[in-house]
Design an enzyme around this catalytic site. Sequence first.
Site, PDB file in Angstrom:
ATOM      1  N   ASP A   1      -4.383  11.651  23.149  1.00 11.96           N
ATOM      2  CA  ASP A   1      -3.197  11.350  22.388  1.00 11.96           C
ATOM      3  C   ASP A   1      -2.959  12.226  20.957  1.00 11.96           C
ATOM      4  O   ASP A   1      -2.026  12.356  20.332  1.00 11.96           O
ATOM      5  CB  ASP A   1      -2.842   9.840  22.098  1.00 11.96           C
ATOM      6  CG  ASP A   1      -2.304   9.339  23.391  1.00 11.96           C
ATOM      7  OD1 ASP A   1      -1.907   9.947  24.418  1.00 11.96           O
ATOM      8  OD2 ASP A   1      -2.032   7.989  23.203  1.00 11.96           O
TER       9      ASP A   1
ATOM     10  N   ASP B   1       0.924  -1.119  -0.026  1.00 15.35           N
ATOM     11  CA  ASP B   1      -0.028  -0.132  -0.210  1.00 15.35           C
ATOM     12  C   ASP B   1       0.714   1.381   0.111  1.00 15.35           C
ATOM     13  O   ASP B   1       0.502   2.327  -0.488  1.00 15.35           O
ATOM     14  CB  ASP B   1      -0.981   0.059   1.179  1.00 15.35           C
ATOM     15  CG  ASP B   1      -2.027  -1.086   1.300  1.00 15.35           C
ATOM     16  OD1 ASP B   1      -2.228  -1.757   0.238  1.00 15.35           O
ATOM     17  OD2 ASP B   1      -2.494  -1.401   2.234  1.00 15.35           O
ATOM     18  N   GLY B   2       1.969   1.158   0.310  1.00 10.58           N
ATOM     19  CA  GLY B   2       2.827   2.426   0.681  1.00 10.58           C
ATOM     20  C   GLY B   2       3.171   2.909  -0.751  1.00 10.58           C
ATOM     21  O   GLY B   2       3.699   4.237  -0.838  1.00 10.58           O
TER      22      GLY B   2
ATOM     23  N   ASN C   1      -4.388   9.101   2.474  1.00 13.81           N
ATOM     24  CA  ASN C   1      -4.856   8.409   3.639  1.00 13.81           C
ATOM     25  C   ASN C   1      -5.464   9.281   4.837  1.00 13.81           C
ATOM     26  O   ASN C   1      -6.745   9.438   5.144  1.00 13.81           O
ATOM     27  CB  ASN C   1      -4.018   7.401   4.260  1.00 13.81           C
ATOM     28  CG  ASN C   1      -4.184   6.024   3.858  1.00 13.81           C
ATOM     29  OD1 ASN C   1      -5.261   5.733   3.233  1.00 13.81           O
ATOM     30  ND2 ASN C   1      -3.171   5.127   4.363  1.00 13.81           N
TER      31      ASN C   1
END
Length: 404
Positions: A269, A139-140, A239
């Site tokens: 966070d 996917d990268g 994304n």
Amino acid sequence: MYKRIMIQVPVCYRRGHFLHGPYPATHFGPKACVLPNPTSVMHIQDPASQRLTWSKPPLNVLVIRKIRDETLLEPFKELCRFLVEEKHLMVYVEKKVVDDGSLMRDDSFSAICNQLCTFREGFDDISDRIDLIICLGGDGTLLYASSLFQGSVPPVMAFHLGSLGFLTPFKFESFRTEVDKVFEGNAAIILRSRLKVKVVKGMVQRNEQLLSTQENGILPHNHINNEAGKITLQLQVLNEVVVDRGPSSYLSNVDLYLDGRLITSVQGDGVIVSTPTGSTAYAAAAGASMIHPNVPAIMVTPICPHSLSFRPIVVPAGVELMITLSPDARNTAWVSFDGRKRQEIQHGDSIKITTSCFPVPSICCHDLVYDWFDSLAQCLHWNVRKKQTPISTYVLPEKQHIYC
């Protein structure tokens, strides 16, 4: 130099207040576009009718290979031989791919290697030359391909040669047949919406950044001066945009605005702003729902919020979100875009996010519905459970008493 470019100006370059998001550009690169559908309603095509067609035969192909993976060396050479020798195409690759020691030592590939066109990310602009992108890896590679094109994106064909492969539906074993089908046209495509992100740095940061760029005499290509004299970073994100507390031990404390109105403060966070494509990535790990890529929406997901009632939300694609540090925040925040270009956000900085007019046209192996559910099942094991035994085959043990 004469450039063969098809231009269609979307109605959304000047953002208006509408709920369904901007109408996406349907021309991808110099030659590719979505096949027009005469039955379209309100100028928005039925996703099932999204088919790829070519106004002219594609000539230039960008091949993106996962770096530092020796198992992809042979598939890469096979594909390049096929595209150069059999299809007679101009193949573009990144310079560091050609400079790979293993590739340079292969004398049988040297003739093909000499015909490859190379480029360097951040130095060479190839956005107006590429007709088709072919990705080899996980996917990268698709996320990286998206980052190379900050405007119109050529069609992307992704082969699953990585670890997860949620966004890579094609099997490399049949690459010749699949590539031929794409060149013939009429392939199903899914328009993966992107986020248009603008980071406006405060005046405190401005002087430091200007000093750091004076040595070269120029500003980085993705930085511009806006009207207020601040530094603005503009990116297209496939994304998600992630705002987190970074190395600090304090809670992240950021304010979230929607169309200029304060909606809430995020204490935890951090927060994830994702596309439907990104809903199956970091957002899914943070407890968000998974959204089909054709749904026009933006998802906002808190990361470990210090509140039991802070649930992920989905907002219409046409809104503009803005994230700033809360006035009483004890520390700065950090932001990253598809896991890259990580930078610190201080008081006075803002991050503006809305849906981009330039989606990523991802070519489907079967169709946009089957491919997505197949990825859910194969990659994420969605709803995998041992089947319940039918009651007709269940036999009670002997002498077992049943009490009503």
